[in-house]
Design a protein around this motif. Structure first.
Motif, PDB file in Angstrom:
ATOM      1  N   HIS A  32       5.309  11.373   0.261  1.00 12.34           N
ATOM      2  CA  HIS A  32       5.061   9.930   0.365  1.00 12.34           C
ATOM      3  C   HIS A  32       4.489   9.644   1.754  1.00 12.34           C
ATOM      4  CE1 HIS A  32       7.091   9.386  -3.410  1.00 12.34           C
ATOM      5  NE2 HIS A  32       8.102  10.104  -2.957  1.00 12.34           N
ATOM      6  N   ALA A  33       3.171   9.763   1.855  1.00 12.72           N
ATOM      7  CA  ALA A  33       2.514   9.625   3.163  1.00 12.72           C
ATOM      8  C   ALA A  33       2.547   8.187   3.663  1.00 12.72           C
ATOM      9  CB  ALA A  33       1.072  10.118   3.068  1.00 12.72           C
ATOM     10  N   LEU A  50       0.834  -1.214   0.000  1.00 16.60           N
ATOM     11  CA  LEU A  50       0.000   0.000   0.000  1.00 16.60           C
ATOM     12  C   LEU A  50       0.868   1.264   0.000  1.00 16.60           C
ATOM     13  CD1 LEU A  50      -2.813   1.409   0.355  1.00 16.60           C
ATOM     14  CD2 LEU A  50      -2.413   1.279   2.816  1.00 16.60           C
ATOM     15  N   CYS A  51       0.613   2.161  -0.940  1.00 13.90           N
ATOM     16  CA  CYS A  51       1.314   3.453  -1.004  1.00 13.90           C
ATOM     17  C   CYS A  51       0.273   4.562  -1.136  1.00 13.90           C
ATOM     18  CB  CYS A  51       2.218   3.527  -2.233  1.00 13.90           C
ATOM     19  SG  CYS A  51       3.507   2.271  -2.267  1.00 13.90           S
ATOM     20  N   VAL A  52       0.527   5.678  -0.473  1.00 19.61           N
ATOM     21  CA  VAL A  52      -0.313   6.880  -0.652  1.00 19.61           C
ATOM     22  C   VAL A  52       0.614   8.055  -0.921  1.00 19.61           C
ATOM     23  CG1 VAL A  52      -1.979   8.448   0.389  1.00 19.61           C
ATOM     24  CG2 VAL A  52      -2.100   5.998   0.914  1.00 19.61           C
ATOM     25  N   ASP A  53       0.451   8.679  -2.075  1.00 17.84           N
ATOM     26  CA  ASP A  53       1.256   9.844  -2.450  1.00 17.84           C
ATOM     27  C   ASP A  53       0.350  11.064  -2.548  1.00 17.84           C
ATOM     28  OD1 ASP A  53       3.480   8.252  -2.620  1.00 17.84           O
ATOM     29  OD2 ASP A  53       3.304   7.935  -4.784  1.00 17.84           O
ATOM     30  N   ILE A  54       0.865  12.202  -2.065  1.00 16.65           N
ATOM     31  CA  ILE A  54       0.074  13.438  -2.121  1.00 16.65           C
ATOM     32  C   ILE A  54       0.932  14.513  -2.788  1.00 16.65           C
ATOM     33  CG2 ILE A  54      -1.154  15.186  -0.778  1.00 16.65           C
ATOM     34  CD1 ILE A  54      -1.389  13.040   1.469  1.00 16.65           C
ATOM     35  N   PRO A  55       0.484  15.085  -3.909  1.00 19.25           N
ATOM     36  CA  PRO A  55       1.278  16.152  -4.537  1.00 19.25           C
ATOM     37  C   PRO A  55       1.267  17.420  -3.677  1.00 19.25           C
ATOM     38  CG  PRO A  55      -0.731  15.715  -5.790  1.00 19.25           C
ATOM     39  CD  PRO A  55      -0.731  14.768  -4.636  1.00 19.25           C
ATOM     40  N   LEU A  79      -6.845  14.813  -3.307  1.00 21.51           N
ATOM     41  CA  LEU A  79      -5.595  14.819  -4.069  1.00 21.51           C
ATOM     42  C   LEU A  79      -4.726  13.588  -3.821  1.00 21.51           C
ATOM     43  CD1 LEU A  79      -4.356  18.522  -3.979  1.00 21.51           C
ATOM     44  CD2 LEU A  79      -5.230  17.236  -5.932  1.00 21.51           C
ATOM     45  N   ALA A  80      -5.016  12.862  -2.765  1.00 21.06           N
ATOM     46  CA  ALA A  80      -4.158  11.718  -2.410  1.00 21.06           C
ATOM     47  C   ALA A  80      -4.359  10.578  -3.407  1.00 21.06           C
ATOM     48  CB  ALA A  80      -4.505  11.247  -0.997  1.00 21.06           C
ATOM     49  N   LEU A  81      -3.257   9.972  -3.809  1.00 27.80           N
ATOM     50  CA  LEU A  81      -3.302   8.884  -4.784  1.00 27.80           C
ATOM     51  C   LEU A  81      -2.928   7.575  -4.099  1.00 27.80           C
ATOM     52  CD1 LEU A  81      -3.500   8.132  -7.851  1.00 27.80           C
ATOM     53  CD2 LEU A  81      -1.005   8.332  -7.873  1.00 27.80           C
ATOM     54  N   ARG A  82      -3.844   6.603  -4.159  1.00 28.22           N
ATOM     55  CA  ARG A  82      -3.578   5.293  -3.528  1.00 28.22           C
ATOM     56  C   ARG A  82      -3.134   4.285  -4.579  1.00 28.22           C
ATOM     57  NH1 ARG A  82      -8.541   1.779  -1.251  1.00 28.22           N
ATOM     58  NH2 ARG A  82      -8.606   1.120  -3.416  1.00 28.22           N
TER      59      ARG A  82
END
Ligand code: SF4
Length: 342
Positions: free
Chosen positions: A26-27, A14-19, A65-68
């Protein structure tokens, strides 16, 4: 119907990235774990380590905006990575529920307690209003809320903090979920009420067999409720293991430092509490090296090269991401468990 061998919850990669203006935050990075039926996993770490983001990503409730990204996300035998948002709305609050951190904001101040619980039940079950009220009263009684018939027609502001949290627990459990995610549900409460609610959750879990992910920064809570623990730092799980293994033999310096910070009953008067110096920094852009190294007393040049996603050591169910591994256990493990349970 879930197959017998299914985990209650399975999360892999699991990865969550937020611009952000400064680059990609890299949350959550490469978080993987499983939770079995009737088992409790605690996600532990200080604010900003990614534990709440992990919970929100599992529930598909991330900010816009968060991308999972995730390799596997399965709960109660359902592939949550593949289902539509419409189907997810039918799943959330039904087969997988969440208890939110702040009971005053999690409850709608404009509606009565009864309206809010009945609403959740009738969204997912074909029951009459009268039957839903009956079930709500039975569950409020089960979570030991006094005078449940009376409370049903009251508003959230008429309840104490502990009572509001009991109501939130009832709302989360009204449909009998197979997985419960609880995000610091006892943080704002005094120690006595906190202990009562932890015992209540454990009793309810024993009865229903649900798998539980419990988020906390409090190692005392971990010692009371967890079967296994994932310590998070900089968006990654830096150590994972059974609760007893983690307290007796912490392998990562951050875990060891957290245990060392627990107060002891034998402390001298005015003896200051130990702290971890420095602050956790968000991981923005390319992650180079161990995120903990600016605060770690064991940091060396080797720590700048620890970028691989794979854990650095893997023994039976206990691993850590650290170049030191076995050397990194400076606390007395038995004392650590005792301190956490105080
Ligand atoms: S990898 Fe290095 S900096 Fe990171 S925890 Fe281990 S010793 Fe400390």
């Amino acid at each position: 119907m879930a197959a017998e061998h299914d985990h209650a919850l399975e999360v892999r990669g699991l990865c969550v990235d937020i611009p952000t203006r400064r680059g990609i935050l890299h949350a959550v990075t490469d978080v993987s774990f499983t939770v079995e039926k009737g088992e409790t996993l605690c996600l532990v770490g200080e604010s900003g380590c990614g534990k709440s983001m992990t919970a929100m990503a599992i529930m598909n409730l991330l900010p816009p905006l968060a991308l999972r990204r995730v390799d596997i996300l399965k709960a109660a035998g359902t592939d949550l990575a593949a289902i539509s948002e419409r189907d997810m709305r039918g799943f959330r609050g039904n087969r997988m529920s969440m208890i939110f951190q702040e009971p005053m904001t999690a409850l709608n101040p404009l509606f009565t307690i009864g309206d809010q619980i009945v609403d959740v039940l009738r969204q997912h079950r074909d029951v009459s209003h009268a039957e839903a009220r009956k079930q709500a009263i039975a569950l409020l009684r089960k979570v030991k809320l006094p005078d449940p018939e009376l409370r049903l027609d009251q508003y959230p502001h008429e309840q104490s903090g502990g009572q509001r949290q009991r109501i939130l627990i009832a709302m989360a459990l009204i449909c009998g979920p197979e997985v419960l995610v609880a995000d610091e549900p006892t943080t704002a409460l005094d120690a006595t009420v906190q202990l009562q609610l932890l015992r209540l959750l454990k009793d309810l879990q024993r009865e229903s067999g649900m798998g539980m992910v419990f988020i906390t920064h409090d190692l005392g809570v971990v010692a009371h409720i967890a079967d296994k623990v994932a310590v998070m730092y900089g968006g990654r799980i830096v150590e994972f293991g059974s609760t007893s293994g983690m307290f007796r033999n912490p392998q990562h310096p951050y875990t060891a430092a957290l245990i060392n910070c627990l107060p002891t009953t034998g402390a001298k008067p005015r003896q200051p509490l130990r702290v971890i110096n420095g602050a956790a920094m968000p991981v923005i852009g390319e992650a180079d090296g161990c995120a903990y190294r600016s605060r770690c007393e064991h940091a060396s040049a080797a720590c700048e090269a620890i970028t691989a996603n794979a854990p650095r050591s893997l023994t039976r169910g206990h691993y850590a991401r650290c170049v030191l591994l076995d050397e990194a256990a400076p606390v007395d493990g038995e004392a650590g468990t005792e301190r956490a349970l105080q």
